[in-house]
Motif scaffolding. Sequence first.
Motif, short mmCIF file in Angstrom:
data_model
loop_
_atom_site.label_atom_id
_atom_site.label_comp_id
_atom_site.label_asym_id
_atom_site.label_seq_id
_atom_site.Cartn_x
_atom_site.Cartn_y
_atom_site.Cartn_z
N GLU A 115 -31.99 -41.83 15.18
CA GLU A 115 -32.45 -43.38 14.33
C GLU A 115 -31.09 -43.15 13.84
N GLY A 116 -29.74 -42.39 13.45
CA GLY A 116 -28.25 -42.64 12.70
C GLY A 116 -28.61 -42.30 11.50
N THR A 117 -27.73 -41.92 10.70
CA THR A 117 -27.84 -41.21 9.49
C THR A 117 -26.47 -42.79 8.70
N ARG A 118 -27.15 -43.29 7.45
CA ARG A 118 -26.82 -44.21 6.43
C ARG A 118 -26.41 -43.65 5.41
N VAL A 119 -24.90 -43.58 5.40
CA VAL A 119 -23.84 -43.32 4.77
C VAL A 119 -24.14 -44.25 3.30
N ARG A 120 -24.67 -44.13 1.78
CA ARG A 120 -24.72 -44.97 0.55
C ARG A 120 -23.79 -44.47 -0.12
N VAL A 121 -22.73 -45.34 0.01
CA VAL A 121 -21.67 -45.46 -0.96
C VAL A 121 -21.11 -46.28 -1.93
N ALA A 122 -21.22 -45.71 -3.18
CA ALA A 122 -21.47 -46.51 -4.56
C ALA A 122 -20.11 -47.22 -5.27
N ARG A 123 -20.61 -48.67 -5.79
CA ARG A 123 -19.53 -49.23 -6.16
C ARG A 123 -19.58 -49.45 -7.75
N PRO A 124 -19.15 -50.67 -7.78
CA PRO A 124 -18.86 -50.48 -9.96
C PRO A 124 -20.42 -51.19 -9.89
N ALA A 125 -21.00 -51.04 -11.62
CA ALA A 125 -22.22 -51.86 -11.62
C ALA A 125 -21.81 -53.58 -11.25
N GLY A 126 -23.63 -53.99 -10.72
CA GLY A 126 -22.97 -55.15 -11.16
C GLY A 126 -21.68 -56.15 -9.93
N ALA A 127 -20.72 -55.26 -9.15
CA ALA A 127 -19.90 -55.92 -7.79
C ALA A 127 -21.12 -56.59 -6.78
N ALA A 128 -20.36 -58.01 -7.06
CA ALA A 128 -21.18 -59.07 -5.77
C ALA A 128 -20.88 -58.48 -4.62
N GLY A 129 -22.52 -58.59 -3.97
CA GLY A 129 -22.71 -58.07 -2.96
C GLY A 129 -23.52 -56.32 -3.38
N GLY A 130 -23.77 -55.56 -4.29
CA GLY A 130 -25.00 -55.08 -4.12
C GLY A 130 -23.49 -53.36 -5.10
N ASP A 131 -24.40 -52.97 -5.94
CA ASP A 131 -23.95 -51.79 -6.79
C ASP A 131 -23.76 -50.34 -5.70
N SER A 132 -24.30 -51.25 -4.00
CA SER A 132 -23.55 -49.30 -3.59
C SER A 132 -23.59 -50.75 -1.93
N ILE A 133 -23.07 -49.96 -1.13
CA ILE A 133 -23.51 -50.03 0.91
C ILE A 133 -23.31 -49.38 0.99
N GLU A 134 -23.60 -49.41 1.99
CA GLU A 134 -24.74 -48.62 3.24
C GLU A 134 -23.43 -48.76 4.16
N ILE A 135 -22.48 -47.24 4.72
CA ILE A 135 -22.44 -47.14 5.95
C ILE A 135 -23.24 -46.65 7.25
N GLY A 136 -22.58 -47.10 8.13
CA GLY A 136 -23.66 -47.00 9.81
C GLY A 136 -25.54 -47.53 9.10
N GLY A 137 -25.55 -49.09 8.80
CA GLY A 137 -26.88 -49.54 8.77
C GLY A 137 -25.68 -51.37 9.57
N ARG A 138 -26.50 -52.24 10.34
CA ARG A 138 -26.19 -53.30 10.47
C ARG A 138 -24.77 -53.75 9.69
N GLN A 139 -24.66 -53.87 8.95
CA GLN A 139 -23.53 -54.11 8.43
C GLN A 139 -22.06 -53.54 8.41
N LEU A 140 -21.46 -54.00 8.90
CA LEU A 140 -20.01 -53.61 9.47
C LEU A 140 -19.34 -52.62 7.95
N VAL A 141 -18.80 -52.44 7.32
CA VAL A 141 -17.28 -51.57 6.25
C VAL A 141 -16.45 -51.38 6.21
N VAL A 142 -16.03 -52.49 5.47
CA VAL A 142 -14.15 -52.61 5.91
C VAL A 142 -13.68 -52.11 4.79
N ILE A 143 -12.76 -50.63 4.43
CA ILE A 143 -12.11 -50.31 3.64
C ILE A 143 -10.77 -51.27 3.75
N ALA A 144 -9.93 -51.07 2.31
CA ALA A 144 -8.85 -52.05 2.80
C ALA A 144 -7.27 -51.50 1.52
#
Length: 349
Positions: free
Chosen positions: A82-111
């Motif tokens: 099923e693949g691995t999803r890697v959760r990456v923390a974000r600052p508390a209260g960040a818009a869109g959640g305190d963490s983001i998952e890489i490897g799920g339906r949501q594409l993740v952009v680093i800039a």
Amino acid sequence: MLLQLDPEAPAAALSALIQDLLAAGLEPAPVSWFRTPVWGLAAANGHEPDWAGAAQSARANVGVRAVYSGDFELASRALRPEGTRVRVARPAGAAGGDSIEIGGRQLVVIAGPCSVESWEQIRATAAAAAAAGAHLLRGGCYKPRTSTYSFQGLGRPGLELLAAAGRHAGLGVVTEVMAPEDVPLVAEFADLLQVGARNMQNFPLLKRLGEQRKPVLLKRGAGASISEWLAAAEYLLARGNDRVVLCERGIRTFETYTRNTLDISAVAAVKELAHLPVLVDPSHATGRRSLIAAASRAALAAGADGLSIEMHIRPEESVSDREQAISPEMFSALMSSLRPLAAACGRAL
Ligand code: PEP
Ligand code: MN
């Protein structure tokens, strides 16, 4: 060698298996981060291991589902289809959640910029990245430069600026760590620790990163084959850190027009071979700002889980990798153009 066990394996079959493995000079140890039981087999001290005999008795045992032998067994997709999803923390209260998952339906952009240069530069770039919809902020503080005379990065003060800019903008931060002894310091500030292309086979660094629990972005070496890249990921996995994200950033070929050659087929190949998420860095792959949008589209179409893009508030002033830095306006236009493509690929952006 790895054994994947049947979760319902009868106790008698397992104790017979242990006896056979010990007799073959091997020591089974459970790999705790898989939900299904997996045993790693190491050679016991002072014995000449009988690998062939061990594999034979494992295959004959009713409690064993599969036997893996190779250089990237723990990375193998067969272990986690099923693949691995890697959760990456974000600052508390960040818009869109305190963490983001890489490897799920949501594409993740680093800039973010190639290098953190100043508070004004990183703060403004972070704000522009967040406004355009980036999820994580990048910025190098320990720079692997080809020339010893080039800017080497701000080091610890840079980490402080990067983390503060991430907090201001509500973005988790990604930054490179080059030396094993810097891992604790960089891990204090970074939410995702980057291993650069030049360090993909820095085995002491990989070992150190495998022993800590923050997620790791493992870039492909410019001269590394797919199997060498996955074998490098295995160094992290074998030490218990399964929070590993791969990043294709171009390989060196005879072509000189582009800085590297983006290996699009490698994206699909590692998805097939391994269960780890894969990002693409179109900036280092092409080295040219005019090609970044096209390379980004190709990456998403090939199944990448996201992108890592160099963006600078004033690209023409960038102290490193100026030719490939895109402006906030270009980045924002790129993000908008990628959304319909993401939807067509069954992903969200
Ligand atoms: C970077 O991402 O800052 C970098 C140096 O890239 P690479 O290691 O892929 O060359
Ligand atoms: Mn760069």
